[in-house]
Scaffold this motif. Structure first.
Motif, PDB file in Angstrom:
ATOM      1  N   ASP A 198       0.825  -1.208   0.000  1.00 55.00           N
ATOM      2  CA  ASP A 198       0.000   0.000   0.000  1.00 55.00           C
ATOM      3  C   ASP A 198       0.857   1.256   0.000  1.00 55.00           C
ATOM      4  O   ASP A 198       0.399   2.317  -0.422  1.00 55.00           O
ATOM      5  N   ALA A 199       2.077   1.142   0.508  1.00 55.82           N
ATOM      6  CA  ALA A 199       2.915   2.331   0.651  1.00 55.82           C
ATOM      7  C   ALA A 199       4.383   1.948   0.675  1.00 55.82           C
ATOM      8  O   ALA A 199       4.752   0.832   1.063  1.00 55.82           O
ATOM      9  N   VAL A 200       5.215   2.909   0.271  1.00 55.61           N
ATOM     10  CA  VAL A 200       6.670   2.808   0.391  1.00 55.61           C
ATOM     11  C   VAL A 200       7.155   4.014   1.183  1.00 55.61           C
ATOM     12  O   VAL A 200       6.758   5.152   0.910  1.00 55.61           O
ATOM     13  N   ILE A 201       7.987   3.755   2.195  1.00 51.82           N
ATOM     14  CA  ILE A 201       8.693   4.829   2.895  1.00 51.82           C
ATOM     15  C   ILE A 201      10.161   4.689   2.543  1.00 51.82           C
ATOM     16  O   ILE A 201      10.768   3.648   2.784  1.00 51.82           O
ATOM     17  N   HIS A 202      10.721   5.743   1.958  1.00 48.93           N
ATOM     18  CA  HIS A 202      12.053   5.650   1.347  1.00 48.93           C
ATOM     19  C   HIS A 202      13.075   6.454   2.142  1.00 48.93           C
ATOM     20  O   HIS A 202      13.090   7.684   2.088  1.00 48.93           O
ATOM     21  N   PHE A 203      13.917   5.735   2.892  1.00 44.29           N
ATOM     22  CA  PHE A 203      15.011   6.345   3.651  1.00 44.29           C
ATOM     23  C   PHE A 203      16.366   6.140   3.004  1.00 44.29           C
ATOM     24  O   PHE A 203      17.242   7.000   3.128  1.00 44.29           O
ATOM     25  N   ALA A 204      16.569   4.990   2.380  1.00 44.54           N
ATOM     26  CA  ALA A 204      17.907   4.547   1.961  1.00 44.54           C
ATOM     27  C   ALA A 204      18.650   5.639   1.188  1.00 44.54           C
ATOM     28  O   ALA A 204      18.225   6.048   0.113  1.00 44.54           O
ATOM     29  N   ALA A 205      19.768   6.099   1.753  1.00 44.75           N
ATOM     30  CA  ALA A 205      20.546   7.172   1.137  1.00 44.75           C
ATOM     31  C   ALA A 205      21.856   7.354   1.875  1.00 44.75           C
ATOM     32  O   ALA A 205      21.989   6.967   3.040  1.00 44.75           O
ATOM     33  N   LEU A 217      29.580  11.525  -7.281  1.00 47.50           N
ATOM     34  CA  LEU A 217      28.891  10.498  -8.061  1.00 47.50           C
ATOM     35  C   LEU A 217      28.310   9.406  -7.178  1.00 47.50           C
ATOM     36  O   LEU A 217      27.276   8.811  -7.499  1.00 47.50           O
ATOM     37  N   LYS A 218      28.955   9.134  -6.037  1.00 51.31           N
ATOM     38  CA  LYS A 218      28.401   8.169  -5.081  1.00 51.31           C
ATOM     39  C   LYS A 218      27.008   8.609  -4.649  1.00 51.31           C
ATOM     40  O   LYS A 218      26.092   7.789  -4.534  1.00 51.31           O
ATOM     41  N   TYR A 219      26.830   9.895  -4.443  1.00 53.27           N
ATOM     42  CA  TYR A 219      25.551  10.424  -3.959  1.00 53.27           C
ATOM     43  C   TYR A 219      24.507  10.462  -5.070  1.00 53.27           C
ATOM     44  O   TYR A 219      23.334  10.174  -4.826  1.00 53.27           O
ATOM     45  N   TYR A 220      24.927  10.796  -6.274  1.00 54.76           N
ATOM     46  CA  TYR A 220      23.970  10.785  -7.377  1.00 54.76           C
ATOM     47  C   TYR A 220      23.578   9.354  -7.753  1.00 54.76           C
ATOM     48  O   TYR A 220      22.438   9.109  -8.143  1.00 54.76           O
ATOM     49  N   ARG A 221      24.518   8.411  -7.591  1.00 57.42           N
ATOM     50  CA  ARG A 221      24.177   7.010  -7.862  1.00 57.42           C
ATOM     51  C   ARG A 221      23.207   6.479  -6.811  1.00 57.42           C
ATOM     52  O   ARG A 221      22.159   5.929  -7.136  1.00 57.42           O
ATOM     53  N   ASN A 222      23.577   6.607  -5.544  1.00 55.22           N
ATOM     54  CA  ASN A 222      22.795   5.973  -4.489  1.00 55.22           C
ATOM     55  C   ASN A 222      21.525   6.745  -4.151  1.00 55.22           C
ATOM     56  O   ASN A 222      20.473   6.151  -3.929  1.00 55.22           O
ATOM     57  N   ASN A 223      21.618   8.052  -4.107  1.00 55.04           N
ATOM     58  CA  ASN A 223      20.458   8.844  -3.686  1.00 55.04           C
ATOM     59  C   ASN A 223      19.491   9.143  -4.830  1.00 55.04           C
ATOM     60  O   ASN A 223      18.279   9.071  -4.649  1.00 55.04           O
ATOM     61  N   THR A 224      20.035   9.492  -5.991  1.00 57.38           N
ATOM     62  CA  THR A 224      19.171   9.927  -7.090  1.00 57.38           C
ATOM     63  C   THR A 224      18.822   8.768  -8.023  1.00 57.38           C
ATOM     64  O   THR A 224      17.650   8.464  -8.241  1.00 57.38           O
TER      65      THR A 224
END
Length: 331
Positions: free
Chosen positions: A67-74, A86-93
């Motif tokens: 029903d829902a996704v809560i997205h923390f992973a970053a 690039l680590k941040y654009y890969r993992n976060n974005t």
């Protein structure tokens, strides 16, 4: 609800998972355990996986009718984001895009996104509203801003509803000692000061003492992790009751200086640890506080731990227990 929580084994995510479980939700935690821990998942089922693994992510969403996704992973360390953008654009974005593709494919109706006040950059205002222009000054803030935009664009093109929560300075620990910040090499002020008080660090630095604030050091809005977790649970309830997509600041609307925080840690711990005063860091605004009127009005959110002694006290109790658990003698 059936809820997927990405990054649910981490500091903030684990507190939210515990509150979700207490509220009766059915939880699957998806975490690669790069900064999280198995023991921190106190409710639901843990699936070890990475958001970069699109096949694994798809299989989890295919196996459950979420029903829902809560997205923390970053990744969340600002200086590291400058050194390794690039680590941040890969993992976060990029990985947020992978998650959104799975959400779209499997028609998950609701999403709560863990964002940050770093999207605002260095505005001239000291109390920030959600309407301010987004002008991040580091890759971490930019990666979160891009993720916000992707969520908004997908929602505009589909039936997805979202609540984006922009955190200010999260601190503290579960008052019963069940959970706390165990992140290695943490950079948050209260965590660092508590490590000094328990002997895990020899001392700490204060970056800049000549700001236009009441004692020359930076002012920040510190929110207790349990109050922040409460906002996530309420955001799900809000959308389930027909609430429209919103962006909401999460803070208390008032701040404390770096010196004030350190003095509270010293007073509550009884330890006068060394503090070195040094020059400003690039990109540190003098003062940042949340205008939290929208999260109060929209969600009906009311904080339970809006007190610096309480925030520091729970963080310090957790840090003592955590250091002892790791075999470090704590006086």
């Amino acid at each position: 609800m059936k809820v997927l929580v990405t990054g649910g084994a981490g500091y903030i995510g684990s507190h939210v998972v515990r509150q979700l479980g207490a509220a009766g939700h059915d939880i699957i935690v998806y975490d690669n355990l790069s900064t999280g821990y198995r023991w921190a998942v106190t409710c639901g089922e843990l699936v070890v996986g990475d958001l970069a693994d699109e096949a694994a992510l798809d299989s989890v969403l295919a196996a459950h009718n979420f029903d829902a996704v809560i997205h923390f992973a970053a990744n969340i360390v600002v200086p590291e984001s400058v050194e390794n953008p690039l680590k941040y654009y890969r993992n976060n974005t990029r990985n947020t895009m992978n998650l959104l593709a799975a959400i779209e494919k499997h028609k998950v109706p609701y999403m709560v996104f863990s964002s940050t006040a770093a999207v605002y950059g260095m505005p001239p205002e000291t109390v920030l509203t959600e309407e301010l222009p987004l002008e991040p000054i580091n890759p971490y803030g930019a990666s979160k801003m891009m993720s916000e935009r992707m969520i908004m664009d997908l929602a505009a093109a589909s039936s997805l509803n979202y609540v984006i929560l922009r955190y200010f300075n999260v601190a503290g620990a579960n008052p019963e000692g069940l959970l706390g910040q165990a992140t290695p090499e943490a950079t948050h002020l209260i965590k660092v000061a508590c490590e000094c008080a328990t002997g895990a660090r020899e001392g700490m630095s204060v970056f800049g003492t000549d700001y236009d604030t009441r004692d020359g050091t930076c002012v920040r809005d510190y929110i207790h992790v349990e109050d922040l977790a409460k906002a996530h649970v309420m955001a799900l309830e809000y959308m389930a009751n027909g609430g429209e997509s919103r962006v909401l600041n999460c803070g208390y609307g008032r701040g404390f200086t770096v010196r004030e925080v350190i003095e509270v840690v010293k007073r509550l711990s009884g330890v006068d640890f060394p503090v070195q005063e040094t020059g400003r860091r690039a990109g540190d605004p003098a003062a940042l506080m949340a205008d939290n009127s929208k999260v109060v009005d929209v969600l009906g959110w009311k904080p339970d731990y809006d007190d610096l002694d309480t925030i520091v006290g729970t963080a310090l109790a957790w840090e003592k227990a955590w250091q002892e658990k790791r075999g470090r003698q704590v006086d």
